[in-house]
Design a protein around this motif. Structure first.
Motif: not given
Length: 547
Positions: A45-50, A93-105, A408-410
């Motif tokens: 997830i973190e690499l995909a967000c980048q 959808d994916a980026l903001l879910a990653a922030e909420d689920a994992l605390g991704v900055e 895929a990330t979502a």
């Protein structure tokens, strides 16, 4: 059952690929890629967000690119068939879910750019529109992207409290109601008169507005929108009545050849059934999952991109795999642990390994932004992979699409949340990944040699026992596991908070035959992770060959 109104248009995505610059077609790819991930959902997830923050096209007002190539050289390209919202809706959808689920900055400038792309695509009216030239005006209303529009608007409403997004979503729903009817389909003439733009309608309901059931359900769950719920229910009823039939059969002519539309409509129906506790709808989803879905997915969760005799049968799509995993997780909650086992096997054996985590093999070619720093910018993508690697047999280039990383990330975010769930005083360990939340810390046997569980709150713990596990070889803090078995799970009554419990759970090896249209592919699994797989000599494979 009445007949579905006949749709005649050919899907623009059937021939939508725009070739990239010429390349050396004689090059031989390396046999395997490096840095393959089978164990860590957060790392993926973190690499995909980048990656989703590095794909903006300066020649297109900063909206995202659509096309890429990673073999034999790197390239980014514009698509005249996919509007900005196709990318930005999924990425929000994916980026903001990653922030909420994992605390991704997240970089708020990235969120702002994707929001701008979303609202640009909605600027001709409430329904999403496409533009056909970089930096150009909107040129057509796109039925296929209604799903992506609601995904992006829901994400902005839920995670950024955007009133503008809520208003836009309600307007979109109103215009679907205004121009679409289950009995008569789209009023394309009326819509064109209202928007002063033609409509790109898709060959089937499933390839069009039916795809929106899932994000409409999420919007209802977030905002309480009665209109979102009503439309989701109407679309799901139409899907059940005409497309996902009671016999669970698959028919590409009925559903449409674009298999991502089939899988995302299915996962949307599953989500709606779960939210409403609609057992009838959930059983309909289960019937198709157990039967028709097998036509387009294999034993480790790979799903072909398109079910059509003239389309490459070894080319899959990782969006589809994510949809199947999301569906399996919902079915696991409702119908038992074998669906959780499917989800874990598909994650470890297909979705996680398919991520682009090594680009040392890719040539970097001089050029403009479309060629700049791509060995860094394209890390983290998901694409159109074969089950065994990035390069389907018989193809000489690897061409992911930037929208797929969002889908895929979502799905990975949904999977991460489902690793362990707590309700009614019981924490249920559903998949054996490393994981930590407010209730429990889980250390995986795939990374630590044993399954270690540290409770962080009081209550029972129930651990799913995989079907491949030999119960007689499992021990709980040195004691035989059999006495802890309750309803097929190892159940630990009220273990001490803060003290780790160790489960010896040997990861059994087994061989598996994967059945494809033209090939039988051998694989060796350790637990639910592939350790070796036949690659048909295609190159850029994830795993060592089985022999």
């Amino acid at each position: 059952m009445s007949e579905e109104p006949l749709r005649k248009p050919t899907s623009p995505t059937a021939h939508a690929f725009i070739p990239g610059p010429p390349f050396d077609q004689s090059r031989i790819p390396p046999a395997r890629v490096a840095n393959v991930n089978t164990t860590s959902i957060p790392a993926a997830i973190e690499l995909a967000c980048q990656a989703m923050g590095r794909v903006f096209n300066p020649a297109d007002n900063g909206y995202p690119y659509m096309y890429t190539r990673i073999w034999p050289d790197g390239w980014l390209g514009f698509s005249p068939y996919h509007g900005a919202i196709q990318l930005s809706g999924r990425h929000l959808d994916a980026l903001l879910a990653a922030e909420d689920a994992l605390g991704v900055e997240l970089d708020e400038d990235v969120i702002a750019q994707h929001a701008e792309g979303t609202f640009f695509s909605l600027s001709a009216g409430p329904l999403p529109c496409n533009h056909s030239t970089p930096g150009g005006p909107l040129t057509s209303v796109d039925e296929h992207s209604i799903r992506e529009a609601v995904h992006g608007l829901h994400a902005l409403a839920r995670y950024r409290k955007s009133d503008r997004a809520v208003d836009a979503a309600e307007g979109l729903i109103a215009d679907v109601r205004r121009f679409w009817r289950a009995a008569s389909d789209w009023d394309q003439d009326g819509l064109q008169a209202a928007y002063q733009l033609p409509m790109t309608a898709r060959p089937t309901f499933v390839e069009g507005v039916g795809r929106a059931i899932g994000p409409l359900t999420k919007l209802y769950s977030t905002t309480g929108s009665a209109s979102a719920l009503a439309l989701a229910q109407e679309l799901a009823a139409h899907a059940s009545d005409r497309f996902f039939l009671s016999d669970g059969s698959y028919d590409a002519d009925r559903l449409g050849a674009h298999t991502h539309s089939t899988t995302c409509t299915l996962s949307g129906m599953a989500l709606l059934g779960s939210v409403l506790d609609d057992t009838g709808l959930l059983r309909r989803v289960r019937t198709f999952y157990d039967n028709g879905l097998r036509v387009i997915r294999d034993e480790v969760g790979w799903v072909r991109e398109r079910h059509h005799p003239n389309f490459h049968p070894e080319q899959g799509e990782m969006n589809n795999v994510g949809d199947v995993i999301e569906t399996a997780l919902i079915l696991g909650e409702c119908f038992g642990d074998l669906y959780f086992e499917d989800a874990e096997r598909y994650l470890r054996s297909q979705l996680l390994p398919s991520q682009v985590r090594d680009l040392s093999f890719m040539d970097e070619t001089p050029g403009g932004d479309e060629r700049r720093d791509l060995r860094t910018r394209l890390l983290g993508l998901f694409g159109f992979n074969a089950v065994y690697g990035h390069l389907p047999l018989g193809k000489n280039e690897v061409t992911p699409s930037i929208d797929i990383v969002g889908g895929a990330t979502a799905s990975l975010c949904v999977a991460h949340r489902a690793v362990a769930t707590t309700s009614g005083g019981v924490t249920r360990i559903n998949m054996l990944f490393d994981f930590e939340n407010h209730a429990v810390r889980v250390e995986s046997p795939y990374t630590c040699g044993a399954l270690r569980i540290t409770p962080k709150v009081a209550g029972d713990i129930a651990v799913r026992v995989p079907s491949w596990a030999v119960v007689g070889t499992i021990a709980v803090d040195g004691a035989e596991a059999g006495r802890f078995l309750v309803d097929g799970r190892i159940t630990l009554p009220a273990p001490p908070v803060g003290r780790a419990i160790e489960l010896e759970l040997p990861l059994a090896e087994r061989d598996l035959t994967i059945h494809h249209q033209h090939h039988e592919i051998g694989a060796r699994l350790r637990g639910d992770a592939v350790v070796a797989m036949d690659d048909l000599g295609a190159g850029l494979a994830y795993f060592q060959p089985i022999n």
